[in-house]
Design a protein around this motif. Sequence first.
Motif, PDB file in Angstrom:
ATOM      1  N   CYS A 149       3.840  -0.428   0.687  1.00  0.00           N
ATOM      2  CA  CYS A 149       4.488  -0.556  -0.615  1.00  0.00           C
ATOM      3  C   CYS A 149       4.142   0.708  -1.402  1.00  0.00           C
ATOM      4  O   CYS A 149       3.240   1.459  -1.020  1.00  0.00           O
ATOM      5  CB  CYS A 149       4.068  -1.824  -1.352  1.00  0.00           C
ATOM      6  N   ALA A 150       4.845   0.935  -2.499  1.00  0.00           N
ATOM      7  CA  ALA A 150       4.739   2.217  -3.193  1.00  0.00           C
ATOM      8  C   ALA A 150       3.389   2.439  -3.853  1.00  0.00           C
ATOM      9  O   ALA A 150       2.939   3.584  -4.000  1.00  0.00           O
ATOM     10  CB  ALA A 150       5.855   2.332  -4.228  1.00  0.00           C
ATOM     11  N   ASP A 151       2.714   1.371  -4.294  1.00  0.00           N
ATOM     12  CA  ASP A 151       1.475   1.531  -5.057  1.00  0.00           C
ATOM     13  C   ASP A 151       0.219   1.424  -4.198  1.00  0.00           C
ATOM     14  O   ASP A 151      -0.886   1.322  -4.730  1.00  0.00           O
ATOM     15  CB  ASP A 151       1.413   0.495  -6.190  1.00  0.00           C
ATOM     16  N   HIS A 152       0.348   1.499  -2.886  1.00  0.00           N
ATOM     17  CA  HIS A 152      -0.788   1.252  -2.008  1.00  0.00           C
ATOM     18  C   HIS A 152      -1.803   2.388  -2.060  1.00  0.00           C
ATOM     19  O   HIS A 152      -1.452   3.563  -1.999  1.00  0.00           O
ATOM     20  CB  HIS A 152      -0.314   1.051  -0.562  1.00  0.00           C
ATOM     21  N   LEU A 153      -3.078   2.004  -2.166  1.00  0.00           N
ATOM     22  CA  LEU A 153      -4.199   2.938  -2.139  1.00  0.00           C
ATOM     23  C   LEU A 153      -5.184   2.533  -1.048  1.00  0.00           C
ATOM     24  O   LEU A 153      -5.227   1.377  -0.622  1.00  0.00           O
ATOM     25  CB  LEU A 153      -4.959   2.914  -3.469  1.00  0.00           C
ATOM     26  N   ALA A 154      -5.989   3.503  -0.615  1.00  0.00           N
ATOM     27  CA  ALA A 154      -7.159   3.233   0.215  1.00  0.00           C
ATOM     28  C   ALA A 154      -8.364   3.840  -0.495  1.00  0.00           C
ATOM     29  O   ALA A 154      -8.221   4.675  -1.396  1.00  0.00           O
ATOM     30  CB  ALA A 154      -6.994   3.827   1.608  1.00  0.00           C
ATOM     31  N   PHE A 155      -9.557   3.411  -0.079  1.00  0.00           N
ATOM     32  CA  PHE A 155     -10.779   3.905  -0.698  1.00  0.00           C
ATOM     33  C   PHE A 155     -11.745   4.367   0.387  1.00  0.00           C
ATOM     34  O   PHE A 155     -12.144   3.578   1.251  1.00  0.00           O
ATOM     35  CB  PHE A 155     -11.442   2.812  -1.545  1.00  0.00           C
ATOM     36  N   ARG A 156     -12.105   5.656   0.328  1.00  0.00           N
ATOM     37  CA  ARG A 156     -13.094   6.198   1.267  1.00  0.00           C
ATOM     38  C   ARG A 156     -14.464   6.120   0.611  1.00  0.00           C
ATOM     39  O   ARG A 156     -14.639   6.513  -0.543  1.00  0.00           O
ATOM     40  CB  ARG A 156     -12.774   7.645   1.625  1.00  0.00           C
ATOM     41  N   ILE A 157     -15.446   5.610   1.354  1.00  0.00           N
ATOM     42  CA  ILE A 157     -16.784   5.455   0.802  1.00  0.00           C
ATOM     43  C   ILE A 157     -17.739   6.484   1.413  1.00  0.00           C
ATOM     44  O   ILE A 157     -17.384   7.203   2.355  1.00  0.00           O
ATOM     45  CB  ILE A 157     -17.310   4.018   0.997  1.00  0.00           C
ATOM     46  N   ASP A 158     -18.952   6.554   0.869  1.00  0.00           N
ATOM     47  CA  ASP A 158     -19.908   7.595   1.245  1.00  0.00           C
ATOM     48  C   ASP A 158     -20.213   7.637   2.736  1.00  0.00           C
ATOM     49  O   ASP A 158     -20.504   8.700   3.287  1.00  0.00           O
ATOM     50  CB  ASP A 158     -21.222   7.388   0.485  1.00  0.00           C
ATOM     51  N   HIS A 167      -2.674  -1.025   4.958  1.00  0.00           N
ATOM     52  CA  HIS A 167      -2.185   0.182   5.626  1.00  0.00           C
ATOM     53  C   HIS A 167      -2.423   0.105   7.135  1.00  0.00           C
ATOM     54  O   HIS A 167      -1.599   0.550   7.931  1.00  0.00           O
ATOM     55  CB  HIS A 167      -2.887   1.403   5.025  1.00  0.00           C
ATOM     56  N   VAL A 168      -3.564  -0.443   7.521  1.00  0.00           N
ATOM     57  CA  VAL A 168      -3.895  -0.688   8.926  1.00  0.00           C
ATOM     58  C   VAL A 168      -4.499  -2.088   8.999  1.00  0.00           C
ATOM     59  O   VAL A 168      -5.341  -2.444   8.173  1.00  0.00           O
ATOM     60  CB  VAL A 168      -4.907   0.344   9.467  1.00  0.00           C
ATOM     61  N   LEU A 169      -4.088  -2.861   9.987  1.00  0.00           N
ATOM     62  CA  LEU A 169      -4.603  -4.214  10.174  1.00  0.00           C
ATOM     63  C   LEU A 169      -5.587  -4.238  11.341  1.00  0.00           C
ATOM     64  O   LEU A 169      -5.507  -3.417  12.257  1.00  0.00           O
ATOM     65  CB  LEU A 169      -3.460  -5.189  10.451  1.00  0.00           C
ATOM     66  N   VAL A 175       3.282  -4.354   8.357  1.00  0.00           N
ATOM     67  CA  VAL A 175       4.702  -4.572   8.110  1.00  0.00           C
ATOM     68  C   VAL A 175       5.205  -3.553   7.097  1.00  0.00           C
ATOM     69  O   VAL A 175       4.633  -3.413   6.013  1.00  0.00           O
ATOM     70  CB  VAL A 175       4.951  -6.000   7.587  1.00  0.00           C
ATOM     71  N   ILE A 176       6.247  -2.826   7.463  1.00  0.00           N
ATOM     72  CA  ILE A 176       6.912  -1.882   6.555  1.00  0.00           C
ATOM     73  C   ILE A 176       8.334  -2.407   6.400  1.00  0.00           C
ATOM     74  O   ILE A 176       9.218  -2.115   7.205  1.00  0.00           O
ATOM     75  CB  ILE A 176       6.928  -0.449   7.121  1.00  0.00           C
ATOM     76  N   SER A 177       8.549  -3.214   5.378  1.00  0.00           N
ATOM     77  CA  SER A 177       9.799  -3.959   5.293  1.00  0.00           C
ATOM     78  C   SER A 177      10.691  -3.440   4.172  1.00  0.00           C
ATOM     79  O   SER A 177      10.213  -3.058   3.103  1.00  0.00           O
ATOM     80  CB  SER A 177       9.528  -5.455   5.109  1.00  0.00           C
ATOM     81  N   HIS A 178      11.970  -3.429   4.437  1.00  0.00           N
ATOM     82  CA  HIS A 178      12.987  -3.044   3.459  1.00  0.00           C
ATOM     83  C   HIS A 178      13.123  -4.154   2.412  1.00  0.00           C
ATOM     84  O   HIS A 178      13.080  -5.333   2.745  1.00  0.00           O
ATOM     85  CB  HIS A 178      14.322  -2.858   4.196  1.00  0.00           C
ATOM     86  N   PRO A 179      13.282  -3.815   1.118  1.00  0.00           N
ATOM     87  CA  PRO A 179      13.407  -2.463   0.557  1.00  0.00           C
ATOM     88  C   PRO A 179      12.098  -1.898   0.037  1.00  0.00           C
ATOM     89  O   PRO A 179      12.059  -0.751  -0.408  1.00  0.00           O
ATOM     90  CB  PRO A 179      14.376  -2.699  -0.595  1.00  0.00           C
ATOM     91  N   GLU A 180      11.010  -2.673   0.081  1.00  0.00           N
ATOM     92  CA  GLU A 180       9.755  -2.206  -0.514  1.00  0.00           C
ATOM     93  C   GLU A 180       9.070  -1.142   0.330  1.00  0.00           C
ATOM     94  O   GLU A 180       8.464  -0.215  -0.194  1.00  0.00           O
ATOM     95  CB  GLU A 180       8.815  -3.400  -0.715  1.00  0.00           C
ATOM     96  N   ALA A 185       7.064   7.647   4.093  1.00  0.00           N
ATOM     97  CA  ALA A 185       5.821   7.701   3.329  1.00  0.00           C
ATOM     98  C   ALA A 185       4.668   7.119   4.140  1.00  0.00           C
ATOM     99  O   ALA A 185       3.535   7.630   4.082  1.00  0.00           O
ATOM    100  CB  ALA A 185       5.981   6.947   2.013  1.00  0.00           C
ATOM    101  N   TYR A 186       4.953   6.069   4.889  1.00  0.00           N
ATOM    102  CA  TYR A 186       3.912   5.418   5.671  1.00  0.00           C
ATOM    103  C   TYR A 186       3.357   6.353   6.745  1.00  0.00           C
ATOM    104  O   TYR A 186       2.132   6.453   6.918  1.00  0.00           O
ATOM    105  CB  TYR A 186       4.470   4.151   6.312  1.00  0.00           C
ATOM    106  N   LEU A 187       4.227   7.044   7.447  1.00  0.00           N
ATOM    107  CA  LEU A 187       3.770   7.966   8.484  1.00  0.00           C
ATOM    108  C   LEU A 187       2.931   9.089   7.881  1.00  0.00           C
ATOM    109  O   LEU A 187       1.891   9.480   8.443  1.00  0.00           O
ATOM    110  CB  LEU A 187       4.974   8.540   9.238  1.00  0.00           C
ATOM    111  N   GLU A 188       3.349   9.603   6.743  1.00  0.00           N
ATOM    112  CA  GLU A 188       2.573  10.641   6.060  1.00  0.00           C
ATOM    113  C   GLU A 188       1.197  10.097   5.657  1.00  0.00           C
ATOM    114  O   GLU A 188       0.178  10.789   5.783  1.00  0.00           O
ATOM    115  CB  GLU A 188       3.333  11.133   4.828  1.00  0.00           C
ATOM    116  N   SER A 189       1.163   8.849   5.196  1.00  0.00           N
ATOM    117  CA  SER A 189      -0.101   8.239   4.799  1.00  0.00           C
ATOM    118  C   SER A 189      -1.017   8.029   6.007  1.00  0.00           C
ATOM    119  O   SER A 189      -2.242   8.211   5.907  1.00  0.00           O
ATOM    120  CB  SER A 189       0.153   6.904   4.098  1.00  0.00           C
ATOM    121  N   LEU A 190      -0.467   7.628   7.137  1.00  0.00           N
ATOM    122  CA  LEU A 190      -1.273   7.485   8.346  1.00  0.00           C
ATOM    123  C   LEU A 190      -1.932   8.812   8.715  1.00  0.00           C
ATOM    124  O   LEU A 190      -3.124   8.853   9.049  1.00  0.00           O
ATOM    125  CB  LEU A 190      -0.409   6.999   9.512  1.00  0.00           C
TER     126      LEU A 190
END
Length: 288
Positions: A149-158, A167-169, A175-180, A185-190
């Motif tokens: 989804c458009a607002d998805h974030l991940a957090f890297r810790i120390d 993003h990863v299960l 699931v990357i479902s239309h229209p959300e 963008a998902y491939l770039e994020s991976l």
Amino acid sequence: MDAPLDPRLTWALPAPGDMARTAELEPLVTRVLAPNPSGMTLDGTNTYVVGAPGSGQAVLVDPGPDDAAHLAAVEEALAARDARCVAVLVTHHHGDHAEAALPWGERFGAQVAAADPAVAGAGGRVLAAGERLRLAGTVLDVVATPGHCADHLAFRIDSGAVLVGDHVLGRGTSVISHPEGDVMAYLESLRRVHDLGPSALYCGHGPELTEDPLAVLDYYLAHRAFREQQVLAAVAGGAGSVDDLVATIYAAYPREVWPAAAASTRSMLDKLAQEGRLTVAGDEVRPA
């Protein structure tokens, strides 16, 4: 093109339904499993309690459903760390991750932080990619991971681990479902998460991935490339609609997953249409 092999199939991961309710993953992180299992949430939503030992503080990442039993389990994990919650972070707006954010933020007197202002709330903090959050005696880097989804974030810790939300299960693929959803963008994020060289992936659903996180990310990228080639081959073979594509590509899957497969296929078609590789009009598709 052969289907890629999921490296997790050879790992000693807990079977579905066998995940521990609470688990100490590393000195910085405790995982608490919410009691909301389903076909989409797998064993349930993973809530993470993050903080440096001895700091007396912790951050909650993805509080999940506003459920009394889950809250009690999270409070037990906080007590075991002798820590109070100082912030509630949310990877994305979906209810199975965000529902408890505002009520628990109020309960703990802790600020809610997310990319979506509606999730962060009136007194919350809207997060942006690249921010460094110095909280609970440690540092969390905010990583943009749109696609699911458009607002998805991940957090890297120390420690080098990345809390990846949906993003990863821990099992299967996101699931990357239309229209959300947005496949490009998902491939770039991976690739962005891959470039971080994570020591572990702490997923929003399913078990933690510690044995070879980069191999899982490589598999996710290869899986999307394989699906793309399946779509192109099916269209070249005469499939002219989303229904045709789903019936061809997912023929071996139970029909109850076909609606989700159709939504995922539409997202893939959006990508291929943007690249000029297919012509798409509504649910109809043909070679470009």
